[in-house]
Design an enzyme around this catalytic site. Structure first.
Site, PDB file in Angstrom:
ATOM      1  N   ASP A   1       4.823  -9.842   2.470  1.00  0.00           N
ATOM      2  CA  ASP A   1       4.239  -8.922   3.437  1.00  0.00           C
ATOM      3  C   ASP A   1       4.536  -7.470   3.050  1.00  0.00           C
ATOM      4  OD1 ASP A   1       3.161  -7.771   5.648  1.00  0.00           O
ATOM      5  OD2 ASP A   1       4.664  -8.496   7.061  1.00  0.00           O
TER       6      ASP A   1
ATOM      7  N   ASP B   1      -2.414  -3.399   3.520  1.00  0.00           N
ATOM      8  CA  ASP B   1      -1.481  -4.360   4.099  1.00  0.00           C
ATOM      9  C   ASP B   1      -1.837  -5.768   3.642  1.00  0.00           C
ATOM     10  OD1 ASP B   1       0.314  -5.707   5.698  1.00  0.00           O
ATOM     11  OD2 ASP B   1      -0.889  -5.533   7.508  1.00  0.00           O
TER      12      ASP B   1
END
Lengths: 31, 421
Positions: free
Chosen positions: B129, B330
């Site tokens: 992430d 992201d």
């Protein structure tokens, strides 16, 4: 914010250089 | 299964859905002194060992998109509330003291890598992430709660390299910026807590451990969370690998070797594989643009977008539309969210160029969907982004459409509600 999500990043090599402060994109990165 | 023309992709409709079996990438992952490469798989695809676990059954597309919306809401909230976060201490046994608006949602459209932790090394599959910082895994004795994960839960008492961090240590206080929460203290041990936008959370002891990326690359004393109370949508994974810009992220903690350089390729479908590489150099055909910093969220990777093109034509969108909102990249958000004016221009142009195909009902946040069940091949306009550095990047054909089924294939973009989001 405008969020660039992971579907749009598929198959590109996304290259992060946190020290130099840059991001690179290269097509066809997975093969 | 994609043919290229100058301004459009020709796609076999059958290739819009993933294969039932894993077809690994043909790319050879090389490791040397400068870099360490790991295989990336989609959490719920056939290349993931997690997908065979009945406890982590794949969510529906509607669930994936709703969870994705939770992540986006929490990112917006984190940015707008950055000055007020971190107001409460966290305790191992009490998750409710963690502000729900901080952190970011794990979601379901996530990719995992397998790393080794401890001595002797235990392999753990972690969601990677770029939108969060703390690396954590579920830990025995699971003082409060551990969800079911595919691999054996990490037991720090069985590792000779595990150490707890004291709550008087300055590094314990660093958790405030990395998690958005003030750390807690239990029997002099530092306690971290992170809650994600969909109410998933992890609370536990903050410690150091040996992290093994590949057979040749291992790091002693990496700060990580040893989760004692972990609940939510982690889908059988063992935790998270935080790749943000905060000093507690794995990227920062391995900077001495890799100089904050990493790269990844997310596979074209959940039935193929990609990679995550620390260190190394970019492909020769890479185009570069500067990283920018979002002042309200400095651990995000900011980008300066300036325009969008569809089918080879640049859309008439004022540059201020992009500069007002700011932008981040992201790996944990599934669908790109555009400022409202940019999305409406993209949607209008896309619908115009796709007007020969029958539209169908919306799929959650995706409002431009088509029924391709009468077609074997379709032609889809190329979509490209331009940046302040002057570069232009066309996204891959697999990044334009999101297929629930052949009869419901949607433009894989959505708009924000507010121009300043």
């Amino acid at each position: 914010v405008f969020i660039f999500g992971n579907v749009q990043q598929k198959t590109m090599e996304v290259f992060y250089d946190g020290s130099a402060g840059k991001v690179g994109f290269a097509p066809g990165g997975c093969s | 299964k994609v043919a290229e023309s100058h301004h459009s992709h020709s796609i076999e409709v059958s290739s819009l859905l993933p294969s039932a079996s894993c077809i690994p990438s043909t790319k050879v992952l090389s490791n040397n002194d400068d870099k360490a490469s790991l295989k990336v798989v989609h959490k719920h695809g056939p290349c993931s060992k997690l997908s065979q676990d009945e406890a982590s059954a794949a969510p529906t597309h509607t669930e994936i998109l709703l969870q994705d919306q939770s992540r986006v809401k929490s990112i917006h909230s984190r940015l707008s509330n950055s000055k007020t976060s971190g107001g409460k201490d966290v305790k191992v046994t009490d998750s409710t003291t963690i502000p729900a608006k901080d952190g970011s949602t794990v979601g379901s459209g996530n990719y995992i890598v397998t790393v080794g932790l401890g001595t002797p090394k235990k392999d753990l599959s972690l969601i990677f992430d770029t939108g969060s910082d703390i690396t954590w895994t579920q830990c025995q004795p699971c003082a409060r709660f551990c969800y079911k994960q595919k691999e054996q839960i990490f037991d720090p008492s069985q590792s000779t390299s595990y150490t707890n961090i004291s709550c008087s240590s300055s590094i314990c206080n660093s958790l405030t910026s990395a998690t958005g929460n003030t750390p807690g203290c239990a029997s002099s041990a530092c306690v971290y807590g992170i809650q994600y936008g969909d109410s998933s959370f992890s609370v536990g002891f903050f410690g150091t451990e040996k992290l093994t990326l590949t057979s040749t690359d291992a790091f002693n004393n990496i700060y990580f969370g040893c989760g004692q109370n972990n609940q939510g949508l982690f889908g059988g994974s063992a935790g998270l690998l935080g790749l943000g810009r905060d000093k507690l992220s794995v990227v920062s903690q391995t900077a001495q070797k890799y100089n904050k350089i990493f790269s990844y390729c997310l596979p074209s479908s959940s039935s193929s594989t990609g990679f995550l590489t620390f260190g190394g150099s970019a492909s020769k055909n890479a185009k570069f643009t500067p990283l920018s910093t979002i002042s309200a969220g400095p651990s995000f990777y900011g980008l300066d977008f300036t325009g969008i093109s569809v089918g080879g034509k640049k859309l008439a969108i004022s540059a201020s539309v992009f500069s007002t909102a700011g932008a981040i990249i992201d790996s944990g958000t599934v669908i790109t969210r555009l400022p409202p004016a940019a999305y409406s221009a993209l949607r209008a142009s896309f619908r115009n160029l796709m007007s020969k195909y029958p539209m169908t009902k919306a799929l959650s946040i995706l409002d431009t969907c088509y029924d391709f069940s009468s077609y074997t091949t379709i032609s889809v306009p190329k979509i490209g982004f331009s940046f302040s550095s002057g570069i232009e990047v066309d996204i891959d054909a697999t990044g334009i459409l999101y297929a629930s089924s052949i009869s419901q294939v949607c433009l894989a973009f959505a708009g924000n509600n507010d121009a300043t989001d």
